[in-house]
Design a protein around this motif. Structure first.
Motif, PDB file in Angstrom:
ATOM      1  N   PRO A 107       7.774  -9.366  -0.476  1.00 42.37           N
ATOM      2  CA  PRO A 107       8.111  -8.653   0.759  1.00 42.37           C
ATOM      3  C   PRO A 107       7.425  -9.291   1.970  1.00 42.37           C
ATOM      4  O   PRO A 107       6.305  -9.799   1.873  1.00 42.37           O
ATOM      5  CB  PRO A 107       7.606  -7.238   0.518  1.00 42.37           C
ATOM      6  N   THR A 108       8.103  -9.253   3.075  1.00 46.07           N
ATOM      7  CA  THR A 108       7.530  -9.752   4.326  1.00 46.07           C
ATOM      8  C   THR A 108       6.531  -8.717   4.847  1.00 46.07           C
ATOM      9  O   THR A 108       6.446  -7.592   4.336  1.00 46.07           O
ATOM     10  CB  THR A 108       8.630  -9.978   5.373  1.00 46.07           C
ATOM     11  N   ALA A 109       5.791  -9.096   5.898  1.00 45.60           N
ATOM     12  CA  ALA A 109       4.808  -8.178   6.480  1.00 45.60           C
ATOM     13  C   ALA A 109       5.503  -6.908   6.972  1.00 45.60           C
ATOM     14  O   ALA A 109       5.000  -5.786   6.794  1.00 45.60           O
ATOM     15  CB  ALA A 109       4.068  -8.855   7.619  1.00 45.60           C
ATOM     16  N   ARG A 110       6.661  -7.071   7.552  1.00 44.11           N
ATOM     17  CA  ARG A 110       7.410  -5.919   8.067  1.00 44.11           C
ATOM     18  C   ARG A 110       7.823  -4.996   6.908  1.00 44.11           C
ATOM     19  O   ARG A 110       7.715  -3.761   7.017  1.00 44.11           O
ATOM     20  CB  ARG A 110       8.626  -6.443   8.814  1.00 44.11           C
ATOM     21  N   GLU A 111       8.301  -5.590   5.795  1.00 47.83           N
ATOM     22  CA  GLU A 111       8.713  -4.791   4.635  1.00 47.83           C
ATOM     23  C   GLU A 111       7.511  -4.108   3.991  1.00 47.83           C
ATOM     24  O   GLU A 111       7.608  -2.965   3.541  1.00 47.83           O
ATOM     25  CB  GLU A 111       9.434  -5.684   3.620  1.00 47.83           C
ATOM     26  N   ARG A 112       6.338  -4.788   3.939  1.00 50.54           N
ATOM     27  CA  ARG A 112       5.125  -4.184   3.381  1.00 50.54           C
ATOM     28  C   ARG A 112       4.700  -2.964   4.195  1.00 50.54           C
ATOM     29  O   ARG A 112       4.317  -1.929   3.639  1.00 50.54           O
ATOM     30  CB  ARG A 112       3.986  -5.206   3.335  1.00 50.54           C
ATOM     31  N   ARG A 113       4.728  -3.090   5.520  1.00 51.98           N
ATOM     32  CA  ARG A 113       4.371  -1.954   6.375  1.00 51.98           C
ATOM     33  C   ARG A 113       5.322  -0.780   6.137  1.00 51.98           C
ATOM     34  O   ARG A 113       4.892   0.375   6.089  1.00 51.98           O
ATOM     35  CB  ARG A 113       4.384  -2.375   7.844  1.00 51.98           C
ATOM     36  N   ALA A 114       6.592  -1.066   5.989  1.00 55.08           N
ATOM     37  CA  ALA A 114       7.569   0.002   5.732  1.00 55.08           C
ATOM     38  C   ALA A 114       7.290   0.669   4.383  1.00 55.08           C
ATOM     39  O   ALA A 114       7.386   1.904   4.266  1.00 55.08           O
ATOM     40  CB  ALA A 114       8.978  -0.564   5.774  1.00 55.08           C
ATOM     41  N   ILE A 115       6.926  -0.103   3.395  1.00 59.86           N
ATOM     42  CA  ILE A 115       6.613   0.456   2.071  1.00 59.86           C
ATOM     43  C   ILE A 115       5.372   1.329   2.152  1.00 59.86           C
ATOM     44  O   ILE A 115       5.334   2.439   1.603  1.00 59.86           O
ATOM     45  CB  ILE A 115       6.439  -0.679   1.038  1.00 59.86           C
ATOM     46  N   GLN A 116       4.321   0.838   2.842  1.00 61.91           N
ATOM     47  CA  GLN A 116       3.088   1.613   2.984  1.00 61.91           C
ATOM     48  C   GLN A 116       3.340   2.920   3.728  1.00 61.91           C
ATOM     49  O   GLN A 116       2.819   3.973   3.359  1.00 61.91           O
ATOM     50  CB  GLN A 116       2.027   0.782   3.714  1.00 61.91           C
ATOM     51  N   LYS A 117       4.136   2.850   4.781  1.00 60.00           N
ATOM     52  CA  LYS A 117       4.467   4.049   5.558  1.00 60.00           C
ATOM     53  C   LYS A 117       5.212   5.059   4.692  1.00 60.00           C
ATOM     54  O   LYS A 117       4.942   6.260   4.725  1.00 60.00           O
ATOM     55  CB  LYS A 117       5.304   3.650   6.769  1.00 60.00           C
ATOM     56  N   PHE A 118       6.128   4.553   3.864  1.00 59.30           N
ATOM     57  CA  PHE A 118       6.889   5.414   2.965  1.00 59.30           C
ATOM     58  C   PHE A 118       5.965   6.073   1.949  1.00 59.30           C
ATOM     59  O   PHE A 118       6.045   7.280   1.704  1.00 59.30           O
ATOM     60  CB  PHE A 118       7.969   4.586   2.255  1.00 59.30           C
ATOM     61  N   LYS A 119       5.040   5.301   1.364  1.00 58.37           N
ATOM     62  CA  LYS A 119       4.112   5.850   0.364  1.00 58.37           C
ATOM     63  C   LYS A 119       3.179   6.876   0.988  1.00 58.37           C
ATOM     64  O   LYS A 119       2.855   7.895   0.352  1.00 58.37           O
ATOM     65  CB  LYS A 119       3.298   4.725  -0.274  1.00 58.37           C
TER      66      LYS A 119
END
Length: 125
Positions: A107-119
Motif C-alpha cells: 500500500p502507498t502512504a495514502r492507502e496506509r493512512r486510509a487503512i489506519q483511519k478505518f481501523k
C-alpha cells in the motif's frame, strides 16, 4: 473347466495407472466404500479388475469415470499409464482465478493512512 478371466488387484491397478501416489492411498479409497466397479460399490482392495471394467470414484473435487483398457505390468511413466484406461467423463477445466488488480503491491502512504483511519474508527465504536 472354464478359464478365469485375467485380472489385477484394484488397488494395484489404480496405483499403476497413476491415479494415486502410493498403493496404500489407493487401498484407502477402496476401503472407504466410495469406489464403484461396474456400478457396484466395493470396499475390498483385493477385488480383481479386468479389461472392460468401469470404475467410478471421487478424485479431488471431481468424480472420475474410467474404463479399464489394459492391466499393465509395472508403474511406468505417465504416457504409459494413460494407455491403461479411457476417461469416460474427463474433469472439466477450472476457470482461472481472477485476482484483484492491485492485490500484488504494497500500500502507498495514502492507502496506509486510509487503512489506519478505518481501523481507528472500528476501535472507537
Amino acid at each position: 473347466m472354464s478359464e478365469a478371466k485375467p485380472g489385477l488387484r484394484i488397488d494395484k491397478w489404480l496405483w499403476q495407472a497413476r491415479f494415486f501416489k502410493t498403493r496404500s492411498l489407493a487401498a484407502k479409497l477402496v476401503q472407504s466404500g466410495k469406489l464403484r466397479l461396474n456400478g457396484e460399490l466395493i470396499s475390498k482392495p483385493s477385488r480383481v479388475v479386468s479389461e472392460g471394467d468401469v470404475l467410478t470414484f471421487p478424485k479431488a473435487l471431481d468424480t472420475r469415470v474410467i474404463e479399464v483398457r489394459a492391466l499393465g505390468t509395472r508403474r511406468g511413466p505417465a504416457p504409459e499409464a494413460q494407455g491403461l484406461y479411457r476417461d469416460l467423463a474427463p474433469p472439466e477445466p477450472k476457470p482461472a482465478f481472477a485476482a484483484s488488480p492491485k492485490a500484488d503491491h504494497r500500500p502507498t502512504a495514502r492507502e496506509r493512512r486510509a487503512i489506519q483511519k478505518f481501523k481507528q474508527g472500528l476501535e472507537e465504536n
